[in-house]
Design a protein around this motif. Structure first.
Motif, PDB file in Angstrom:
ATOM      1  N   GLY A 214       1.073  -1.542  -0.111  1.00 58.83           N
ATOM      2  CA  GLY A 214       0.196  -0.066   0.225  1.00 58.83           C
ATOM      3  C   GLY A 214       0.839   1.199   0.293  1.00 58.83           C
ATOM      4  O   GLY A 214       2.310   0.924   0.467  1.00 58.83           O
TER       5      GLY A 214
ATOM      6  N   THR B  22      -2.162  -4.743   3.836  1.00 58.89           N
ATOM      7  CA  THR B  22      -3.257  -5.120   4.154  1.00 58.89           C
ATOM      8  C   THR B  22      -3.966  -5.980   3.250  1.00 58.89           C
ATOM      9  O   THR B  22      -5.223  -7.459   3.478  1.00 58.89           O
ATOM     10  CB  THR B  22      -3.856  -4.206   3.605  1.00 58.89           C
ATOM     11  OG1 THR B  22      -3.537  -3.465   2.679  1.00 58.89           O
ATOM     12  CG2 THR B  22      -3.839  -2.971   4.389  1.00 58.89           C
TER      13      THR B  22
ATOM     14  N   VAL C 180     -10.117  -2.879   4.280  1.00 64.50           N
ATOM     15  CA  VAL C 180      -9.518  -2.089   3.153  1.00 64.50           C
ATOM     16  C   VAL C 180     -10.745  -3.045   2.057  1.00 64.50           C
ATOM     17  O   VAL C 180     -11.138  -2.562   0.973  1.00 64.50           O
ATOM     18  CB  VAL C 180      -8.707  -2.402   2.634  1.00 64.50           C
ATOM     19  CG1 VAL C 180      -7.201  -1.539   3.409  1.00 64.50           C
ATOM     20  CG2 VAL C 180      -8.599  -4.517   2.911  1.00 64.50           C
TER      21      VAL C 180
ATOM     22  N   LEU D  47      -9.078   1.571  -1.184  1.00 64.24           N
ATOM     23  CA  LEU D  47      -8.243   1.935   0.023  1.00 64.24           C
ATOM     24  C   LEU D  47      -7.468   1.083   0.411  1.00 64.24           C
ATOM     25  O   LEU D  47      -6.958   1.364   1.572  1.00 64.24           O
ATOM     26  CB  LEU D  47      -9.713   1.050   1.234  1.00 64.24           C
ATOM     27  CG  LEU D  47     -11.419   1.630   1.675  1.00 64.24           C
ATOM     28  CD1 LEU D  47     -12.031   1.085   2.102  1.00 64.24           C
ATOM     29  CD2 LEU D  47     -11.015   3.122   1.510  1.00 64.24           C
ATOM     30  N   ILE D  48      -6.807  -0.015  -0.065  1.00 66.54           N
ATOM     31  CA  ILE D  48      -5.394  -0.112  -0.429  1.00 66.54           C
ATOM     32  C   ILE D  48      -4.358   0.206  -0.849  1.00 66.54           C
ATOM     33  O   ILE D  48      -3.386   0.407  -0.514  1.00 66.54           O
ATOM     34  CB  ILE D  48      -5.192  -1.599  -1.065  1.00 66.54           C
ATOM     35  CG1 ILE D  48      -6.763  -2.601  -0.963  1.00 66.54           C
ATOM     36  CG2 ILE D  48      -4.126  -2.234  -1.290  1.00 66.54           C
ATOM     37  CD1 ILE D  48      -6.201  -4.289  -1.366  1.00 66.54           C
TER      38      ILE D  48
END
Length: 200
Positions: A82, A125, A164, A174-175
């Protein structure tokens, strides 16, 4: 311009090849040596290779410690990078001896995987756990020397951070995955859009 990479030169100050097939996802590969030494290294020639069952592929040029570890132990993990891990990922690419722990260099937390005996990055993540299927060493028909090895891994476990996901879907925005462009350039995926398939 046109050039034949097998026999000619592009005449440019930098090789344009890696700037042409982009963006390329980064496989942040974690593995362990036969003597239990952890290793962490980014690979920008990486992608999903199959869906049912899921496979991944990565290309090692030249042979690196990760490849030796994968062949020796038969397992490895892909840690998705990320945006907040971009600098750490870059630090882990330093050319250091096998006994140096890149988790420490990167400043990230090493923790065990769930389905395989390999380390992974706790801050990532998404972690994709794999067993080695095969290694293919490329042999160009041109006869040019080549020290490139394609690793195919069968996925045995996938861990996705809850934060995420929204409404049962993984949210790329979101990642914010980091991808490799050409030269020393990178990109972060933050804006996405959907295009319905014809007939769907």
């Amino acid at each position: 311009m046109f050039y034949d990479p097998r026999t000619g030169t592009h005449g440019l100050p930098h090789n344009p090849w890696t700037a042409l097939v982009t963006p390329r996802p980064i496989g942040w590969v974690s593995s362990r040596s036969a003597t239990d030494l952890p290793n962490l290294a980014p690979y920008s020639f990486f992608n999903a290779a199959a869906t049912h069952p899921p496979f991944v592929m990565l290309s090692s040029t030249p042979r690196k410690d990760s490849l030796t570890n994968i062949e020796t132990t038969g397992v490895f993990a892909i840690n998705i990078v990320g945006a907040e891990l971009a600098e750490a990922m870059s630090r882990s690419s330093a050319p250091v001896p096998p006994e140096v722990n890149e988790f420490s260099i990167a400043g990230v937390t090493e923790r065990p995987c769930r389905s395989i005996d390999a380390p992974c990055v706790a801050e990532s993540t998404v972690v994709i756990e794999c067993i080695l299927n095969r290694v293919i060493s490329l042999a160009p028909k041109s006869g040019l020397p080549c020290d490139t090895h394609i690793v195919l891994g069968e996925v045995t476990g996938i861990e996705i951070a809850d934060h995420v996901m929204r409404d049962g879907r993984v949210r790329t925005d979101l990642i914010r995955p980091v991808s490799r462009l050409g030269y020393l350039d990178y990109a972060v995926t933050e804006q996405t859009f959907e295009i319905p398939r014809p007939g769907s």
